[in-house]
Scaffold this motif. Sequence first.
Motif, PDB file in Angstrom:
ATOM      1  N   LYS A 161       0.887  -1.140  -0.191  1.00  0.00           N
ATOM      2  CA  LYS A 161      -0.007   0.064   0.213  1.00  0.00           C
ATOM      3  C   LYS A 161       0.790   1.448  -0.091  1.00  0.00           C
ATOM      4  CE  LYS A 161      -0.454   0.558   4.849  1.00  0.00           C
ATOM      5  NZ  LYS A 161      -1.556   0.571   6.030  1.00  0.00           N
ATOM      6  N   PRO A 162       0.335   2.344  -0.617  1.00  0.00           N
ATOM      7  CA  PRO A 162       1.153   3.498  -0.761  1.00  0.00           C
ATOM      8  C   PRO A 162       0.975   4.287   0.770  1.00  0.00           C
ATOM      9  CG  PRO A 162      -0.666   3.819  -1.913  1.00  0.00           C
ATOM     10  CD  PRO A 162      -0.997   2.355  -1.448  1.00  0.00           C
ATOM     11  N   LEU A 163       2.264   4.833   1.264  1.00  0.00           N
ATOM     12  CA  LEU A 163       2.193   5.610   2.452  1.00  0.00           C
ATOM     13  C   LEU A 163       1.961   7.299   2.230  1.00  0.00           C
ATOM     14  CD1 LEU A 163       5.593   3.851   3.791  1.00  0.00           C
ATOM     15  CD2 LEU A 163       3.031   3.345   4.361  1.00  0.00           C
ATOM     16  N   PRO A 168       4.849  10.945  -0.663  1.00  0.00           N
ATOM     17  CA  PRO A 168       4.846  10.615  -2.152  1.00  0.00           C
ATOM     18  C   PRO A 168       5.981   9.752  -2.262  1.00  0.00           C
ATOM     19  CG  PRO A 168       4.537  12.903  -1.821  1.00  0.00           C
ATOM     20  CD  PRO A 168       4.805  12.467  -0.310  1.00  0.00           C
ATOM     21  N   GLY A 169       5.471   8.513  -3.384  1.00  0.00           N
ATOM     22  CA  GLY A 169       6.470   7.600  -3.773  1.00  0.00           C
ATOM     23  C   GLY A 169       6.952   6.738  -2.743  1.00  0.00           C
ATOM     24  N   GLN A 170       6.462   6.862  -1.451  1.00  0.00           N
ATOM     25  CA  GLN A 170       7.151   5.644  -0.280  1.00  0.00           C
ATOM     26  C   GLN A 170       5.949   4.736  -0.341  1.00  0.00           C
ATOM     27  OE1 GLN A 170      10.185   6.162   1.223  1.00  0.00           O
ATOM     28  NE2 GLN A 170      10.158   7.553  -0.492  1.00  0.00           N
ATOM     29  N   ALA A 225       5.013  15.645   1.991  1.00  0.00           N
ATOM     30  CA  ALA A 225       3.714  15.695   2.126  1.00  0.00           C
ATOM     31  C   ALA A 225       3.416  16.198   3.653  1.00  0.00           C
ATOM     32  CB  ALA A 225       2.594  14.685   1.899  1.00  0.00           C
ATOM     33  N   LEU A 226       2.611  16.964   4.248  1.00  0.00           N
ATOM     34  CA  LEU A 226       2.567  17.446   5.369  1.00  0.00           C
ATOM     35  C   LEU A 226       1.974  16.240   6.278  1.00  0.00           C
ATOM     36  CD1 LEU A 226       2.683  19.708   7.495  1.00  0.00           C
ATOM     37  CD2 LEU A 226       0.280  20.270   6.939  1.00  0.00           C
TER      38      LEU A 226
END
Length: 190
Positions: A34-36, A39-41, A165-166
Amino acid sequence: MNNFVIETSARHLHVTQETLEILFGKGFELEVKKPLSQPGQFATNQKVEVVGPKSSLKCSILGPVRPEDQVELSFTDARTIGIVAPIRESGDVKGSAPCKLVGPCGEVELSEGVIIAKRHVHMTPEDAEKFGVANGQIVKVEVEQETGRKVIFGDTVVRVSSKYALAMHIDTDEANAACCAGEITGVIVG
């Protein structure tokens, strides 16, 4: 007030492509679970055993691969397996604690790389301007929640990049001490 999400970052590791292939086999690629929030992680389906002098524990790999191996544990995790890990910003592994990684296809002895990640707030340059802070600045963050346990996290590092991202990241020990569960937000108070 300007607030942001506080996320609990459980124990995990980042690996180089070389380490990944020793642990999982030649040509192996990380599988996205799953994405975190960053961004991109992403979280992966891959786990390895992190071995210390006293015991070991399973640890998830986060992707993508990185230029250096890094294991991020909570203080409790490190103590449980007998590792004395320094509190550091992610990426600062020089002179940190050693461990062994055991995967299904091989083992890697790390002479350094185990840290307890310093709590931090990821921000874009626009976020930093809005909050009136700068990259590397140390701030205090008050946890906004309804549990009746008011907590202010001092010594929180601001990390600014257009790639972020915040969101604030704390480890499981910090989350448990502050009764952080579910959707938790924080605000900079100093």
